[in-house]
Enzyme design. Sequence first.
Site, PDB file in Angstrom:
ATOM      1  CG  ASP A 154      38.692  36.657  38.181  1.00  0.00           C
ATOM      2  OD1 ASP A 154      38.177  37.754  37.929  1.00  0.00           O
ATOM      3  OD2 ASP A 154      39.778  36.303  37.713  1.00  0.00           O
TER       4      ASP A 154
ATOM      5  CG  ASN B 114      50.283  32.788  35.903  1.00  0.00           C
ATOM      6  OD1 ASN B 114      49.351  33.229  35.227  1.00  0.00           O
ATOM      7  ND2 ASN B 114      50.155  32.471  37.184  1.00  0.00           N
TER       8      ASN B 114
ATOM      9  CG  HIS C 120      46.051  34.009  35.538  1.00  0.00           C
ATOM     10  ND1 HIS C 120      46.457  34.451  36.773  1.00  0.00           N
ATOM     11  CD2 HIS C 120      45.691  35.130  34.863  1.00  0.00           C
ATOM     12  CE1 HIS C 120      46.344  35.761  36.835  1.00  0.00           C
ATOM     13  NE2 HIS C 120      45.872  36.191  35.676  1.00  0.00           N
TER      14      HIS C 120
ATOM     15  CD  GLU D 294      47.049  31.976  39.381  1.00  0.00           C
ATOM     16  OE1 GLU D 294      47.359  32.193  38.190  1.00  0.00           O
ATOM     17  OE2 GLU D 294      47.354  32.745  40.300  1.00  0.00           O
TER      18      GLU D 294
HETATM   19  P1  PGA Z   1      46.266  42.552  33.209  1.00  0.00           P
HETATM   20  O1  PGA Z   1      45.765  41.197  33.858  1.00  0.00           O
HETATM   21  O2  PGA Z   1      45.311  42.886  32.121  1.00  0.00           O
HETATM   22  O3  PGA Z   1      46.223  43.535  34.330  1.00  0.00           O
HETATM   23  O4  PGA Z   1      47.644  42.285  32.698  1.00  0.00           O
HETATM   24  C1  PGA Z   1      45.392  40.164  33.030  1.00  0.00           C
HETATM   25  C2  PGA Z   1      45.008  38.977  33.864  1.00  0.00           C
HETATM   26  O5  PGA Z   1      45.626  38.748  34.921  1.00  0.00           O
HETATM   27  O6  PGA Z   1      44.093  38.248  33.455  1.00  0.00           O
END
Ligand code: PGA
Length: 252
Positions: free
Chosen positions: A67, A136, A138, A143
């Site tokens: 992304d 969450n 994702h 999302e």
């Molecule tokens: P993080 O993010 O490794 O910074 O917790 C994970 C994500 O949002 O995919």
Amino acid sequence: MRIILAENYEIMSKKAAGFIAAQVYTKPDSVLGLATGSTPVGVYDNLIDWHKKGYLSFKDCITVNLDEYCGLSADHPQSYAYFMNEKLFRHIDIKPENTHIPDGLNDDADAVCAAYDRLIESLGGIDLQLLGIGNNGHIGFNEPDKYFRMDTGKVDLTLSTIKANSRFFEREEDVPRQAYTMGIRPIVQAKQVIMVVSGKQKAEIIYESLFGPVTPMVPASILQIVQNLVVCGDADALSIIAEKHPQSVEFV
Ligand code: PGA
């Protein structure tokens, strides 16, 4: 599905990096799906270390990232293009032209998304996809929603993602509200998926993702249908799973 519990973040990172190294050794022209966020940084540190020691070459690898924020240029310090360059690419021998990330500055969403899907298809899909997981649930920027987004899309970030990612920005208002994200299809079709998950704050969501119902409200739950899924987590992140399903956990 394999769930590998490591005592701490360092051991988890080394274990996950080992899967990527094995992939590259056995298929030097692998298509690697890569992820940003803080969790994969330790994985990248190990890959850099092994490359610098002369064990591992990425010269024939191709990468596709999950992304990119809309509106940020590749040289913006918070863009994922910049992150990948700083955390991995500039330290290894991958050819810059073999690294791919959606162009956050191109606001012709239809063109960006169609081109990204065509690219992944033309590469024959992804050999190994590295994933983190959002608080969450994702994966990429897919999302929680009413449906699983199959193809690359331009998405609105949820408030919880904006809040979680604001730690990288000076102010919460600076976090872009939209992003391009790879869809679910190339992720679940990857020949192997390695997820890294770290910290107590992820314990509930990783438990729900792997043992709860498969639902687009928890995007990572779709990984339950992936045959070659390896989840590498530290003891904090896997604490609930280890307690409720000790028989499904391997220890390193
Ligand atoms: P993080 O993010 O490794 O910074 O917790 C994970 C994500 O949002 O995919």
